[in-house]
Design a protein around this motif. Structure first.
Motif, PDB file in Angstrom:
ATOM      1  N   ARG A  12       6.299 -67.528 -25.662  1.00 33.46           N
ATOM      2  CA  ARG A  12       7.115 -68.411 -26.472  1.00 33.46           C
ATOM      3  C   ARG A  12       6.235 -69.441 -27.144  1.00 33.46           C
ATOM      4  O   ARG A  12       5.082 -69.637 -26.764  1.00 33.46           O
ATOM      5  N   VAL A  23      14.282 -60.652 -23.632  1.00 36.32           N
ATOM      6  CA  VAL A  23      14.384 -60.553 -25.088  1.00 36.32           C
ATOM      7  C   VAL A  23      15.475 -59.555 -25.453  1.00 36.32           C
ATOM      8  O   VAL A  23      16.308 -59.810 -26.330  1.00 36.32           O
ATOM      9  N   HIS A  24      15.500 -58.428 -24.755  1.00 32.19           N
ATOM     10  CA  HIS A  24      16.530 -57.412 -24.999  1.00 32.19           C
ATOM     11  C   HIS A  24      17.920 -57.985 -24.749  1.00 32.19           C
ATOM     12  O   HIS A  24      18.838 -57.791 -25.549  1.00 32.19           O
ATOM     13  N   ARG A  26      18.912 -61.057 -24.913  1.00 34.93           N
ATOM     14  CA  ARG A  26      19.281 -62.060 -25.908  1.00 34.93           C
ATOM     15  C   ARG A  26      19.690 -61.411 -27.228  1.00 34.93           C
ATOM     16  O   ARG A  26      20.678 -61.821 -27.850  1.00 34.93           O
ATOM     17  N   ALA A  48      11.660 -61.965 -34.020  1.00 39.11           N
ATOM     18  CA  ALA A  48      10.589 -62.578 -33.246  1.00 39.11           C
ATOM     19  C   ALA A  48      10.474 -64.065 -33.571  1.00 39.11           C
ATOM     20  O   ALA A  48      10.317 -64.906 -32.678  1.00 39.11           O
ATOM     21  N   LEU A  51      13.560 -65.969 -32.086  1.00 38.11           N
ATOM     22  CA  LEU A  51      13.530 -66.151 -30.638  1.00 38.11           C
ATOM     23  C   LEU A  51      12.269 -66.856 -30.146  1.00 38.11           C
ATOM     24  O   LEU A  51      12.175 -67.223 -28.978  1.00 38.11           O
ATOM     25  N   VAL A  53       9.178 -65.518 -29.992  1.00 37.85           N
ATOM     26  CA  VAL A  53       8.381 -64.613 -29.160  1.00 37.85           C
ATOM     27  C   VAL A  53       7.513 -63.737 -30.058  1.00 37.85           C
ATOM     28  O   VAL A  53       7.653 -63.744 -31.278  1.00 37.85           O
ATOM     29  N   VAL A  58      10.241 -57.585 -28.985  1.00 38.57           N
ATOM     30  CA  VAL A  58      11.359 -57.427 -29.909  1.00 38.57           C
ATOM     31  C   VAL A  58      11.443 -55.984 -30.372  1.00 38.57           C
ATOM     32  O   VAL A  58      12.533 -55.390 -30.431  1.00 38.57           O
TER      33      VAL A  58
END
Length: 224
Positions: A12, A23-24, A26, A48, A51, A53, A58
């Motif tokens: 992050r 991540v998945h 979210r 990306a 989020l 990341v 992603v």
């Protein structure tokens, strides 16, 4: 779940790590809540950035969504949120009715008192929410929690994996069903019947209640 499982770590912007499965989850929630509507592009660079990341988790998350039937990929156009049509949802629900029944029947002999208390807590939250303003994302999430708990309690990983995909596609089709107070009350009533059957410990009663719930969903969808 068979297929790809995002496991890579991402960084992050604040320097803390975020596991790929998070991540998945979210991105999946953005899809199921309707924030990313059917047809919306699933741009890896854009997600990306959104989020905070790196692109790798992603990219893996988008591939997982494609596997789950929540996204589609076309040559030269990239991935986008899937649109589930009437024919597809009839197929999904026909299979889901059978598999939900099997999951409930299997879980009926495996659930502990603590497990039943957790299911009762979800139902209590749904009942409390009836007095609050409509929040489709919140209510859809509680519905997913209720059904995912039962499918996982079945102890059948293959069954649970398939139901994960089918339930997600059903929510993607008509998430706005949770905007109706009537539909929320009916779903709550059906959930109570499933819980009562599970509490009885009778597999066939649990199967019948779970199947009836999906058939009721079919009826509600046909009215829209």
């Amino acid at each position: 779940m068979s297929g790809q499982r995002p496991e890579a770590e991402a960084e992050r912007g604040d320097g803390t790590s975020l596991l790929g499965p998070s991540v998945h989850r979210r991105i999946r929630q953005l899809v199921l809540s309707g924030e990313l509507a059917p047809g919306s592009p699933l741009s890896v660079p854009a997600l990306a950035t959104r989020l905070g990341v790196s692109r790798s988790p992603v990219r893996e998350a988008v591939q997982q969504l494609i596997y789950e039937g929540l996204a589609v990929s076309t040559p030269h156009a990239g991935a986008k949120v899937a649109a589930v049509d009437d024919d597809r949802i009839r197929e999904v629900l026909a299979v889901r009715a059978v598999l939900d029944g099997l999951a409930a029947a299997t879980a009926a002999t495996r659930l502990t008192d603590a497990d039943l208390d957790k299911l009762a807590a979800v139902i209590a939250a749904q009942e409390t929410n009836l007095d609050d303003a409509t929040d489709a994302a919140r209510d859809a999430q509680l519905d997913l929690e209720f059904h995912s708990f039962i499918r996982d309690a079945s102890g059948n990983r293959c069954l649970a994996d398939e139901l994960t995909r089918l339930e997600a596609q059903a929510h993607l089709y008509r998430g706005d069903l949770w905007c109706s107070a009537r539909n929320r009350r009916v779903a709550l009533r059906e959930h109570r019947r499933i819980l009562e059957a599970l509490e009885s410990g009778h597999p066939e009663s649990a199967r019948a209640a779970a199947e009836a719930h999906v058939h009721g969903l079919m009826t509600r969808l046909s009215r829209h």
